[in-house]
Design a protein around this motif. Structure first.
Motif, PDB file in Angstrom:
ATOM      1  N   LEU A  54       0.843  -1.186   0.000  1.00 16.32           N
ATOM      2  CA  LEU A  54       0.000   0.000   0.000  1.00 16.32           C
ATOM      3  C   LEU A  54       0.879   1.236   0.000  1.00 16.32           C
ATOM      4  O   LEU A  54       1.820   1.329   0.803  1.00 16.32           O
ATOM      5  N   THR A  55       0.589   2.153  -0.893  1.00 14.09           N
ATOM      6  CA  THR A  55       1.317   3.418  -0.879  1.00 14.09           C
ATOM      7  C   THR A  55       0.708   4.286   0.223  1.00 14.09           C
ATOM      8  O   THR A  55      -0.513   4.445   0.277  1.00 14.09           O
ATOM      9  N   ALA A  56       1.567   4.790   1.100  1.00 13.32           N
ATOM     10  CA  ALA A  56       1.042   5.492   2.267  1.00 13.32           C
ATOM     11  C   ALA A  56       1.818   6.775   2.518  1.00 13.32           C
ATOM     12  O   ALA A  56       2.967   6.922   2.077  1.00 13.32           O
ATOM     13  N   ILE A  57       1.184   7.694   3.209  1.00 12.01           N
ATOM     14  CA  ILE A  57       1.853   8.918   3.644  1.00 12.01           C
ATOM     15  C   ILE A  57       1.942   8.888   5.166  1.00 12.01           C
ATOM     16  O   ILE A  57       0.971   8.548   5.855  1.00 12.01           O
ATOM     17  N   VAL A  58       3.128   9.195   5.702  1.00 17.61           N
ATOM     18  CA  VAL A  58       3.324   9.170   7.157  1.00 17.61           C
ATOM     19  C   VAL A  58       2.653  10.394   7.771  1.00 17.61           C
ATOM     20  O   VAL A  58       2.936  11.528   7.391  1.00 17.61           O
ATOM     21  N   ARG A  59       1.733  10.134   8.710  1.00 13.20           N
ATOM     22  CA  ARG A  59       0.994  11.232   9.351  1.00 13.20           C
ATOM     23  C   ARG A  59       1.584  11.615  10.712  1.00 13.20           C
ATOM     24  O   ARG A  59       1.594  12.770  11.081  1.00 13.20           O
ATOM     25  N   ALA A  60       2.043  10.614  11.452  1.00 12.83           N
ATOM     26  CA  ALA A  60       2.595  10.899  12.784  1.00 12.83           C
ATOM     27  C   ALA A  60       3.542   9.784  13.195  1.00 12.83           C
ATOM     28  O   ALA A  60       3.368   8.636  12.788  1.00 12.83           O
ATOM     29  N   ILE A  61       4.567  10.158  13.971  1.00 13.17           N
ATOM     30  CA  ILE A  61       5.545   9.183  14.465  1.00 13.17           C
ATOM     31  C   ILE A  61       5.643   9.355  15.977  1.00 13.17           C
ATOM     32  O   ILE A  61       5.991  10.433  16.454  1.00 13.17           O
ATOM     33  N   THR A  62       5.282   8.318  16.740  1.00 19.58           N
ATOM     34  CA  THR A  62       5.286   8.414  18.205  1.00 19.58           C
ATOM     35  C   THR A  62       6.132   7.303  18.795  1.00 19.58           C
ATOM     36  O   THR A  62       5.792   6.136  18.642  1.00 19.58           O
ATOM     37  N   PRO A  63       7.249   7.631  19.466  1.00 14.95           N
ATOM     38  CA  PRO A  63       8.031   6.577  20.119  1.00 14.95           C
ATOM     39  C   PRO A  63       7.254   5.989  21.298  1.00 14.95           C
ATOM     40  O   PRO A  63       6.612   6.722  22.054  1.00 14.95           O
ATOM     41  N   GLU A  64       7.278   4.649  21.424  1.00  8.18           N
ATOM     42  CA  GLU A  64       6.617   3.965  22.551  1.00  8.18           C
ATOM     43  C   GLU A  64       7.567   2.912  23.072  1.00  8.18           C
ATOM     44  O   GLU A  64       7.529   1.766  22.650  1.00  8.18           O
ATOM     45  N   GLY A  65       8.428   3.306  23.998  1.00 10.20           N
ATOM     46  CA  GLY A  65       9.401   2.359  24.538  1.00 10.20           C
ATOM     47  C   GLY A  65      10.328   1.881  23.442  1.00 10.20           C
ATOM     48  O   GLY A  65      10.891   2.691  22.701  1.00 10.20           O
ATOM     49  N   PRO A  66      10.471   0.563  23.303  1.00 13.07           N
ATOM     50  CA  PRO A  66      11.391   0.044  22.279  1.00 13.07           C
ATOM     51  C   PRO A  66      10.807   0.142  20.867  1.00 13.07           C
ATOM     52  O   PRO A  66      11.511  -0.088  19.898  1.00 13.07           O
ATOM     53  N   VAL A  95       8.183   2.102  17.819  1.00 14.15           N
ATOM     54  CA  VAL A  95       7.726   3.391  17.323  1.00 14.15           C
ATOM     55  C   VAL A  95       6.388   3.166  16.634  1.00 14.15           C
ATOM     56  O   VAL A  95       6.238   2.242  15.834  1.00 14.15           O
ATOM     57  N   ARG A  96       5.410   3.985  17.008  1.00 12.81           N
ATOM     58  CA  ARG A  96       4.099   3.882  16.387  1.00 12.81           C
ATOM     59  C   ARG A  96       4.036   4.868  15.230  1.00 12.81           C
ATOM     60  O   ARG A  96       4.298   6.059  15.401  1.00 12.81           O
ATOM     61  N   VAL A  97       3.753   4.344  14.041  1.00 14.68           N
ATOM     62  CA  VAL A  97       3.704   5.200  12.847  1.00 14.68           C
ATOM     63  C   VAL A  97       2.273   5.202  12.330  1.00 14.68           C
ATOM     64  O   VAL A  97       1.736   4.155  11.968  1.00 14.68           O
ATOM     65  N   ASN A  98       1.647   6.376  12.328  1.00 13.70           N
ATOM     66  CA  ASN A  98       0.299   6.506  11.778  1.00 13.70           C
ATOM     67  C   ASN A  98       0.401   6.841  10.298  1.00 13.70           C
ATOM     68  O   ASN A  98       1.104   7.770   9.914  1.00 13.70           O
ATOM     69  N   LEU A  99      -0.309   6.024   9.505  1.00 14.62           N
ATOM     70  CA  LEU A  99      -0.203   6.157   8.054  1.00 14.62           C
ATOM     71  C   LEU A  99      -1.565   6.486   7.460  1.00 14.62           C
ATOM     72  O   LEU A  99      -2.600   6.114   8.011  1.00 14.62           O
ATOM     73  N   LEU A 143      15.066   3.777   8.258  1.00 15.60           N
ATOM     74  CA  LEU A 143      14.189   4.304   7.212  1.00 15.60           C
ATOM     75  C   LEU A 143      14.241   5.829   7.144  1.00 15.60           C
ATOM     76  O   LEU A 143      13.773   6.422   6.185  1.00 15.60           O
ATOM     77  N   GLN A 144      14.800   6.440   8.177  1.00 15.32           N
ATOM     78  CA  GLN A 144      14.848   7.912   8.287  1.00 15.32           C
ATOM     79  C   GLN A 144      13.462   8.521   8.052  1.00 15.32           C
ATOM     80  O   GLN A 144      13.287   9.405   7.218  1.00 15.32           O
ATOM     81  N   LEU A 145      12.496   7.990   8.797  1.00 13.15           N
ATOM     82  CA  LEU A 145      11.099   8.413   8.614  1.00 13.15           C
ATOM     83  C   LEU A 145      10.872   9.837   9.095  1.00 13.15           C
ATOM     84  O   LEU A 145      11.388  10.239  10.141  1.00 13.15           O
ATOM     85  N   LYS A 146      10.102  10.585   8.327  1.00  7.63           N
ATOM     86  CA  LYS A 146       9.670  11.922   8.730  1.00  7.63           C
ATOM     87  C   LYS A 146       8.183  12.029   8.411  1.00  7.63           C
ATOM     88  O   LYS A 146       7.674  11.358   7.506  1.00  7.63           O
ATOM     89  N   THR A 147       7.505  12.871   9.130  1.00  4.48           N
ATOM     90  CA  THR A 147       6.107  13.120   8.836  1.00  4.48           C
ATOM     91  C   THR A 147       5.991  13.665   7.413  1.00  4.48           C
ATOM     92  O   THR A 147       6.797  14.501   7.005  1.00  4.48           O
ATOM     93  N   GLY A 148       5.027  13.134   6.649  1.00  4.41           N
ATOM     94  CA  GLY A 148       4.827  13.591   5.277  1.00  4.41           C
ATOM     95  C   GLY A 148       5.508  12.719   4.251  1.00  4.41           C
ATOM     96  O   GLY A 148       5.248  12.862   3.051  1.00  4.41           O
ATOM     97  N   ASP A 149       6.397  11.801   4.706  1.00  4.03           N
ATOM     98  CA  ASP A 149       7.090  10.912   3.768  1.00  4.03           C
ATOM     99  C   ASP A 149       6.106  10.012   3.026  1.00  4.03           C
ATOM    100  O   ASP A 149       5.094   9.597   3.569  1.00  4.03           O
TER     101      ASP A 149
END
Lengths: 220, 363
Positions: free
Chosen positions: B301-313, B315-319, B337-343
């Motif tokens: 699925l082609t997705a756009i990263v909306r939010a990145i939230t660290p949770e302990g070990p 990372v929660r990525v909202n797509l 992956l060098q993830l950033k919001t909007g990627d």
């Protein structure tokens, strides 16, 4: 120094404390644990002597024990005892009047005990009575002891109830507090001063002991 | 004699809350059951009713050939009569007694007590601590003392109330494995209460999910957490993505589901239904940047990263991939992956990892 009065006062205070230990402890344990809604009425009755003028309590007890009341006449005809103006009479008054000073610290001590410790003991197969002896008593001991000391000290200084019920009979009902009053009436300020100093010192010691008992370490 | 625990009862609270339980547990096949659910769901009520610390209003509780509670027969055994071990949430160690006296508290026979206490001290690795008081030992040691105390009498049933919640995070992780090992060695039926998914997964063989005073689903750990019965349960057991979908076509046991603007390949649900809830666990969603190449994973699925939230070990990525999708990846993976919001990114999802729950058109 009025040694008769000192001896009588010590006897009265010790007897009151012992009786309140025996009836106050179960009563307080019940109050701390029951969920019965009528509990508040019993609590109010137990607390009443704190606000009730001692002379009022003394007056009612005097009327109740007197030969003209049903209770008084029955006691006299059936058991041959006369309560007013006797040691037993002032002891009954003293026990009732000191009820809150014993029961309230006991209830506070029981309430501060973590209920899960009791449940843990039950789940280990230990009976309710054994749990009370092995868990509740040792952990609530500082609070119980503080209640007993307060009761003792309060009885030593009690005036109104004793005067109403017992009058002023040397060796029988004349306690230290009444002896001071008596001395002052007789303009014997030296004797009154001695007795007052004695009671003053006693009160300071009692307060120090209760403060020491309620320090955090003794509660663990 | 049936070797099982049966609890069928209800209990109503003054607040109006009602707990209605119908619970069976075999004492041999599935020794460890976790009662899992949010606070106030009634799991603690069930545990305390089993212990006899409170009694239900109606119903019955039977353990093996004993009746512990029966409204009809007017039977309500006290905790003392039930022969259970109960581990309290904060252990409830007796503060005025030493470790040894705590462990031996429920042992009646004075002649064998020292030997039994010594045995428990050895089993739970508490040697040298027997004269210490509970305040003077660490949280992990306190837990072992509490467990040793509960087991010293060799009870028939062990009840654990949030066994790990009083420990700090690091210790909790260590003790989880240790507790699992100890429970497995016991071979005695265990019922534990937890609101922590990880704890339930790590400790239990069987999970009963509770909500609003009822057991909603009971089954193996895997079933309950990956195959929840309905959408509410899916959210309750922590499935990150629960969205509505519609089945477009179906062949060979596989279906194409339309979710938002996306199309997913999934395994067909047991009951055929055109309308479904699509449940996707975060750890089943892999992320990749750039060209994916060939792979056995069917759903790209082609997705756009909306939010990145660290949770302990993790990372929660909202797509956003035509619907809202949540991915859980490890921290190193996220850094790689060098993830950033909007990627713009590719989310990959195996077909068997998608759980479909039939729904009516409007639900």
């Amino acid at each position: 120094m009025d040694w008769d009065a000192i001896w009588l006062t010590l006897r009265l205070a010790s007897a009151t404390t012992c009786i309140l230990f025996c009836i106050g402890l179960p009563l307080a344990y019940w109050l701390a644990n029951t969920r019965w809604s009528g509990r508040v009425v019993i609590e109010a009755l137990v607390t009443l002597p704190i606000v009730l003028p001692p002379t009022v309590l003394g007056f009612y007890l005097l009327v109740l024990m007197g030969p003209h009341s049903a209770v008084g006449s029955m006691l006299r005809s059936v058991m041959g005892v006369r309560l007013p103006f006797t040691f037993i009479g002032i002891l009954i008054g003293s026990v009732l009047f000191n009820l809150p000073f014993a029961v309230r610290p006991f209830v506070a001590a029981f309430n501060s005990l973590d209920r899960r410790l009791i449940e843990a003991s039950w789940c280990l197969g230990v009976s309710r009575l054994e749990t009370f002896r092995r868990i509740t008593l040792p952990l609530c001991w500082p609070g119980i002891f503080a209640g007993l000391i307060l009761t003792f000290a309060h009885t030593v200084g009690e005036f109104g109830v004793v005067l109403m019920l017992g009058g002023n009979i040397p060796g029988r009902t004349r306690t230290l507090a009444i002896s001071i009053y008596d001395n002052v009436q007789a303009l014997d300020y030296a004797a009154a001063g001695q007795t007052s100093a004695l009671l003053f010192g006693f009160s300071v010691v009692v307060l120090c002991v209760t403060q020491w008992l309620s320090r955090p370490e003794s509660l663990r | 004699m049936r070797d099982e625990l049966v609890a069928q009862f209800d209990k109503r609270y003054l607040s109006g809350a009602e707990v209605v339980i119908d619970f069976h547990q075999s004492c041999t096949e599935t020794p460890v059951t976790a009662l899992f659910g949010p606070s106030g769901c009634g799991k603690t009520t069930l545990l305390r009713c089993l212990a006899g610390l409170i009694h239900p209003d109606r119903g019955q509780i039977r353990f093996r050939d004993q009746t512990w509670y029966s409204h009809e027969l007017n039977i309500a055994l006290t905790p003392q009569q039930r022969d259970i071990g109960f581990l309290f949430q904060d252990y409830a160690l007796f503060p005025h007694l030493s470790v040894a006296d705590n462990i031996g508290f429920g042992l009646r026979d004075r002649t064998v007590r020292p030997a039994q206490v010594a045995e428990m001290l050895r089993l739970f690795d508490l040697g040298g601590l027997e004269h210490r008081h509970p305040k003077e030992i660490s949280g992990g040691q306190q837990q072992r003392v509490a467990l040793a105390r509960a087991l010293a009498r060799r009870p028939q049933l062990l009840l654990l109330d949030e066994p790990l919640s009083a420990l700090d995070a690091l210790l909790r992780e260590q003790m989880r494995g240790e507790l699992r090992r100890m429970l497995a060695e016991l071979g005695m039926p265990v019922i534990l209460v937890t609101h922590d998914r990880v704890e339930a997964i790590a400790l239990a063989d069987q999970v009963a999910v509770m909500d609003a005073g009822r057991i909603e689903q009971i089954g193996s750990v895997h079933d309950v957490f990956t195959r929840p019965k309905n959408a509410a349960l899916a959210r309750l057991v922590g499935v990150e993505t629960v969205v509505r979908g519609e089945i477009l076509e179906s062949h060979d046991g596989l279906v194409i589901v339309a979710v938002g603007t996306a199309r997913l390949l999934a395994v067909a649900p047991l009951q055929p239904s055109p309308f479904v809830h699509v449940c996707i666990k975060g750890e089943d969603v892999a992320l990749q940047k750039g060209d994916v190449g060939s792979s056995s994973v069917r759903n790209h699925l082609t997705a756009i990263v909306r939010a990145i939230t660290p949770e302990g070990p993790l990372v929660r990525v909202n797509l956003d991939c035509g619907f809202e999708l949540t991915s859980l990846i490890t921290r190193p993976a996220c850094e790689e992956l060098q993830l950033k919001t909007g990627d713009r990114i590719t989310a990959m999802l195996k077909a068997p990892a998608i759980h479909l729950i039939p729904r009516t058109h409007h639900s």
